[in-house]
Design an enzyme around this catalytic site. Structure first.
Site, PDB file in Angstrom:
ATOM      1  N   TYR A  33       0.842  -1.204   0.000  1.00 29.48           N
ATOM      2  CA  TYR A  33       0.000   0.000   0.000  1.00 29.48           C
ATOM      3  C   TYR A  33       0.869   1.242   0.000  1.00 29.48           C
ATOM      4  O   TYR A  33       2.085   1.172   0.216  1.00 29.48           O
ATOM      5  CB  TYR A  33      -0.941  -0.001   1.214  1.00 29.48           C
ATOM      6  N   LYS A 148       6.525  -1.944   1.819  1.00 30.88           N
ATOM      7  CA  LYS A 148       5.342  -1.384   2.493  1.00 30.88           C
ATOM      8  C   LYS A 148       4.180  -2.371   2.356  1.00 30.88           C
ATOM      9  O   LYS A 148       3.227  -2.175   1.594  1.00 30.88           O
ATOM     10  CB  LYS A 148       5.005   0.005   1.925  1.00 30.88           C
ATOM     11  N   GLU A 181      12.006   1.926  14.537  1.00 31.08           N
ATOM     12  CA  GLU A 181      11.080   2.983  14.110  1.00 31.08           C
ATOM     13  C   GLU A 181       9.794   2.845  14.902  1.00 31.08           C
ATOM     14  O   GLU A 181       9.642   1.938  15.726  1.00 31.08           O
ATOM     15  CB  GLU A 181      10.794   2.872  12.609  1.00 31.08           C
ATOM     16  N   LEU A 206      11.028   0.970   7.337  1.00 26.68           N
ATOM     17  CA  LEU A 206      10.395   1.470   6.122  1.00 26.68           C
ATOM     18  C   LEU A 206      11.061   2.805   5.777  1.00 26.68           C
ATOM     19  O   LEU A 206      11.167   3.688   6.649  1.00 26.68           O
ATOM     20  CB  LEU A 206       8.892   1.688   6.338  1.00 26.68           C
TER      21      LEU A 206
HETATM   22  C1  LIG Z   1       6.459   1.383   9.787  1.00 30.25           C
HETATM   23  C2  LIG Z   1       6.446   2.765   9.210  1.00 30.25           C
HETATM   24  N1  LIG Z   1       7.544   3.520   9.295  1.00 30.25           N
HETATM   25  C3  LIG Z   1       7.588   4.771   8.804  1.00 30.25           C
HETATM   26  C4  LIG Z   1       6.487   5.341   8.190  1.00 30.25           C
HETATM   27  C5  LIG Z   1       6.553   6.741   7.668  1.00 30.25           C
HETATM   28  O1  LIG Z   1       6.553   6.737   6.251  1.00 30.25           O
HETATM   29  P1  LIG Z   1       6.046   7.994   5.437  1.00 30.25           P
HETATM   30  O2  LIG Z   1       6.891   9.148   5.860  1.00 30.25           O
HETATM   31  O3  LIG Z   1       6.279   7.625   4.008  1.00 30.25           O
HETATM   32  O4  LIG Z   1       4.605   8.200   5.767  1.00 30.25           O
HETATM   33  C6  LIG Z   1       5.316   4.583   8.057  1.00 30.25           C
HETATM   34  C7  LIG Z   1       4.138   5.133   7.405  1.00 30.25           C
HETATM   35  O5  LIG Z   1       3.112   4.509   7.262  1.00 30.25           O
HETATM   36  C8  LIG Z   1       5.286   3.264   8.581  1.00 30.25           C
HETATM   37  O6  LIG Z   1       4.193   2.486   8.489  1.00 30.25           O
END
Ligand SMILES: Cc1ncc(COP(=O)(O)O)c(C=O)c1O
Length: 296
Positions: A33, A148, A181, A206
């Site tokens: 996603y 993702k 994270e 991620l």
């Molecule tokens: C596990 C994880 N880490 C980091 C992020 C932050 O990513 P982004 O800045 O692209 O929203 C997300 C966003 O959904 C996430 O699910």
């Protein structure tokens, strides 16, 4: 409530939107996603989000269901139909429908594509809170966190633990004691000597697009950065802490495991970064680098 969703080639009323019971996303979480933020009716950092989507799909050998251009047009039409001004567009792509069997279907399936939108207040207009509290939890996820994937059970459990502890987010900690994270956000600290620290973007986390854009903003602002893992102990001792994500932008963290971070108020550097990131959102929606260029 959004009026429309997009499901496999059709705009349908949101309440009627449905997928097949043997969709592999429904049965196996066999899909990916993207969440692309929308600010004043425009997608923010669309290029890097599409790059990440393509990469996640290719890592799972799922073909793009539409060209990037067509995906953009569908997103724009859904935003128009739902009168979306601020918030995000959610895109989900799964391997498609096949009789239940773990291995990839022999006859290639048509990937299933769905999109929905969510209206949210403008983050820059609404941030009045003192900052988020986080609680630490063990990171129990698989080893390809760079994909993702829609398989989010550990993230759900982490976020639930946070909610039960009265916190907005959970920081996941690996077996060596380093923060990986948040459950849906990237993690950052500011050391006592004013250096911003965040861990490298590899299979362990991620690669957040907000993280990527903030790194670019920081380079322009000349802010000192260290790309390295930091331990939970170091986070407890940090001067400031914050998180980044598409829906939270840059948000200060003022408590970790019940202990105040620094003086317990949103950090000065964090708020400067938040402002600089919001300037990027407001003025530079389309202008971010491609995902691949990140060497850090
Ligand atoms: C596990 C994880 N880490 C980091 C992020 C932050 O990513 P982004 O800045 O692209 O929203 C997300 C966003 O959904 C996430 O699910």
């Amino acid at each position: 409530m959004p009026r429309y969703a997009y499901v496999n080639g059709r705009f349908t009323r949101h309440g009627d939107a449905a997928v097949h019971i043997e969709d592999r996303g429904y049965q196996f979480a066999d899909g990916v996603y993207e969440v692309i933020p929308v600010h004043t009716g425009e997608l923010v950092d669309e290029g890097p989000h599409m790059d990440r989507l393509e990469r996640s799909l290719s890592e799972l050998s799922i073909p793009m269901p539409l060209s990037r251009r067509a995906l953009s047009l569908v997103a724009a039409e859904l935003m128009r139909r739902n009168a979306l001004t601020n918030g995000f567009i959610y895109m989900q792509i799964t391997r498609g429908v096949a009789p239940r069997d773990h291995k990839f279907p022999k006859k290639p399936t048509k990937p299933a594509l769905t999109m929905t939108t969510r209206q949210l207040p403008q983050p820059e207009a609404t941030f009045e809170r003192g900052g988020f509290s986080v609680v630490s939890v063990p990171d129990i996820r698989w080893k390809r966190r760079d994909i993702k994937s829609i398989s989010l059970l550990p993230n759900i459990l982490a976020k639930q633990k946070a909610a039960e502890a009265g916190c907005e987010e959970a920081w996941q900690v690996d077996e060596d004691g380093f923060v990986t994270e948040g459950s849906a956000t990237n993690a950052w600290i500011v050391t006592k000597d004013g250096k911003v620290v965040t861990r490298r973007s590899d299979a362990g986390i991620l690669g957040g697009i907000t993280r990527l854009s903030l790194l670019k903003v920081m380079r322009v602002e000349g802010i000192e950065l260290e790309i390295r893992p930091f331990s939970l102990e170091e986070a407890h001792e940090a001067r400031e802490a914050f998180l980044t994500s598409s829906t939270n932008y840059v948000t200060p963290i003022t408590r970790i495991d019940g202990k105040p971070v620094g003086n317990g108020h949103p950090g000065i550097l964090t708020m400067k970064l938040r402002k600089a990131y919001i300037d990027h959102v407001v003025h530079g929606k389309a202008g971010a680098e491609r995902f691949e260029v990140e060497a850090t």
